[in-house]
Enzyme design. Sequence first.
Site, mmCIF file in Angstrom:
data_model
loop_
_atom_site.group_PDB
_atom_site.id
_atom_site.type_symbol
_atom_site.label_atom_id
_atom_site.label_comp_id
_atom_site.label_asym_id
_atom_site.label_seq_id
_atom_site.Cartn_x
_atom_site.Cartn_y
_atom_site.Cartn_z
ATOM 1 N N GLY A 11 -44.805 57.182 14.256
ATOM 2 C CA GLY A 11 -44.070 57.742 13.185
ATOM 3 C C GLY A 11 -43.037 58.766 13.877
ATOM 4 N N ARG A 72 -44.254 50.957 16.146
ATOM 5 C CA ARG A 72 -45.653 50.441 16.401
ATOM 6 C C ARG A 72 -45.973 49.388 17.170
ATOM 7 N NH1 ARG A 72 -46.367 53.714 11.020
ATOM 8 N NH2 ARG A 72 -46.688 55.827 11.838
ATOM 9 N N ASP A 103 -51.271 59.931 20.135
ATOM 10 C CA ASP A 103 -52.242 59.904 21.276
ATOM 11 C C ASP A 103 -52.539 58.282 21.360
ATOM 12 O OD1 ASP A 103 -53.493 59.505 18.569
ATOM 13 O OD2 ASP A 103 -55.340 60.622 19.183
ATOM 14 N N THR A 126 -45.952 64.179 16.142
ATOM 15 C CA THR A 126 -46.265 63.674 14.844
ATOM 16 C C THR A 126 -46.514 64.762 14.114
ATOM 17 O OG1 THR A 126 -48.131 62.748 13.571
ATOM 18 C CG2 THR A 126 -48.879 63.801 15.668
ATOM 19 N N ASP A 128 -48.292 64.987 11.708
ATOM 20 C CA ASP A 128 -49.878 65.347 11.199
ATOM 21 C C ASP A 128 -50.418 66.394 11.997
ATOM 22 O OD1 ASP A 128 -49.201 62.887 9.947
ATOM 23 O OD2 ASP A 128 -50.416 61.502 11.194
ATOM 24 N N ASP A 130 -52.198 66.292 14.714
ATOM 25 C CA ASP A 130 -53.881 65.752 14.717
ATOM 26 C C ASP A 130 -53.943 65.412 16.273
ATOM 27 O OD1 ASP A 130 -52.280 63.518 14.749
ATOM 28 O OD2 ASP A 130 -53.844 62.588 13.234
ATOM 29 N N ARG A 172 -52.356 61.732 7.441
ATOM 30 C CA ARG A 172 -53.462 60.723 7.667
ATOM 31 C C ARG A 172 -55.037 61.508 7.284
ATOM 32 N NH1 ARG A 172 -51.565 55.967 10.048
ATOM 33 N NH2 ARG A 172 -49.997 56.312 11.353
ATOM 34 N N ARG A 249 -48.969 66.266 -13.554
ATOM 35 C CA ARG A 249 -48.079 65.258 -12.783
ATOM 36 C C ARG A 249 -48.548 65.378 -11.662
ATOM 37 N NH1 ARG A 249 -47.023 64.182 -17.404
ATOM 38 N NH2 ARG A 249 -44.953 64.385 -18.731
ATOM 39 N N GLN A 257 -41.262 64.093 4.155
ATOM 40 C CA GLN A 257 -41.838 65.075 5.060
ATOM 41 C C GLN A 257 -41.471 64.685 6.520
ATOM 42 O OE1 GLN A 257 -46.072 65.698 3.681
ATOM 43 N NE2 GLN A 257 -45.514 63.973 2.751
HETATM 44 O O1 F6P Z 1 -48.492 59.607 11.489
HETATM 45 C C1 F6P Z 1 -47.369 59.936 10.837
HETATM 46 C C2 F6P Z 1 -47.574 59.412 9.380
HETATM 47 O O2 F6P Z 1 -46.442 60.073 8.549
HETATM 48 C C3 F6P Z 1 -48.720 59.704 8.381
HETATM 49 O O3 F6P Z 1 -48.736 61.003 8.289
HETATM 50 C C4 F6P Z 1 -48.666 58.663 7.419
HETATM 51 O O4 F6P Z 1 -49.910 58.456 6.883
HETATM 52 C C5 F6P Z 1 -48.172 57.465 8.190
HETATM 53 O O5 F6P Z 1 -47.477 57.975 9.320
HETATM 54 C C6 F6P Z 1 -47.356 56.739 7.344
HETATM 55 O O6 F6P Z 1 -46.718 55.678 8.084
HETATM 56 P P1 F6P Z 1 -45.708 54.641 7.674
HETATM 57 O O7 F6P Z 1 -44.432 55.350 8.342
HETATM 58 O O8 F6P Z 1 -45.879 53.428 8.620
HETATM 59 O O9 F6P Z 1 -46.038 54.341 6.347
#
Ligand code: F6P
Length: 333
Positions: A11, A72, A103, A126, A128, A130, A172, A249, A257
Amino acid sequence: MGNIAILCSGGDVSGMNPALKRFVEYSFEKGLTPYFVYHGYEGLIDDKIVPAGFKDVSGIITRGGTKLGSARSKRFMEPEYRRQAYENLKKHGIDKLVVLGGDGSFRGMDKFYHETGIQFCGIPSTIDNDINGTDYCLGVDTALNIIKHSVDAIRDTAGAFRRAFVIETMGRDCGYLALVSAMTSGAEMCLIPELEYDLERYSDCYRKQIAAGRDYFIAIIAEGVKINGVKATDVIVDWFEKEIGFESRATVLGHTQRGGNPTVYDRLMAYKFVTYAIDGLLSEHTHSVICYTKSHFTYKSIDEVTGSRYQLDPALLDLARSEYQQVLCPLPL
Ligand code: F6P
């Protein structure tokens, strides 16, 4: 001094472009010839590897996303494609790589290092936040600021109707973005995978608050939370309507993001991460990840980074417990 390349994997995050700029400039400063690899490991395999100059990075510091594109790559998991990637790097005389990614990307690179001797330094990137072993991943601050703008904007309209707004953040299985956003946006509810919650407590509190005059709610939910196997965002929208009696809503912030103008903090972190990555590669750190822990940069091995699962800072969780787990419910309004 040799040739060095950079690529983005997984990402994308805001902060990658400032990192590319610093990479080109610092490589030249160190007497290295910088190369760009387009589209992550896919570009290594398909030889999308080109020399990079000052012109390539001029003006990109303000831009989100990544000039290089990301991917990816499934093919990089196959030994025959890794061999192809190695042949391409050899052709360009590149023996060092800086990898912006997560990672999973670093694990793939570590394998590649042991097979081919191509050195690398990973930069945790990332939204995330994480990745085990680092307190900060590039892009997180920009993502938090984007979320902040969205939640603030929703709050503006929230007061106009008697409504509940359920806002879903990315991350995630990690609740970092949701929790920090809830704490800094004054959300009334926050559900993340790392904190247990009891909807009864919320409902008791909200009834009291409504009686005292509250006329809107903001709930922030991490995308990884499920309730009885169903996405929590959908369940909570329904819950507000049926249990609390408020029109509700949902806003899924989604990929907003991941974009946006990189914040000052992400630009600075990009600068520092890249500088340490290149310095590491020019010293004894042949296959490591540059981590930011307790306000210091440290080179860590892949085993340290991927050996265990990332845990949300317990001190941060403790701070949030009274509001989002015990729901102590401040009154009166
Ligand atoms: O890992 C980064 C992230 O933006 C996550 O927060 C999210 O779940 C995922 O990638 C979305 O992936 P994609 O861009 O493949 O839809």
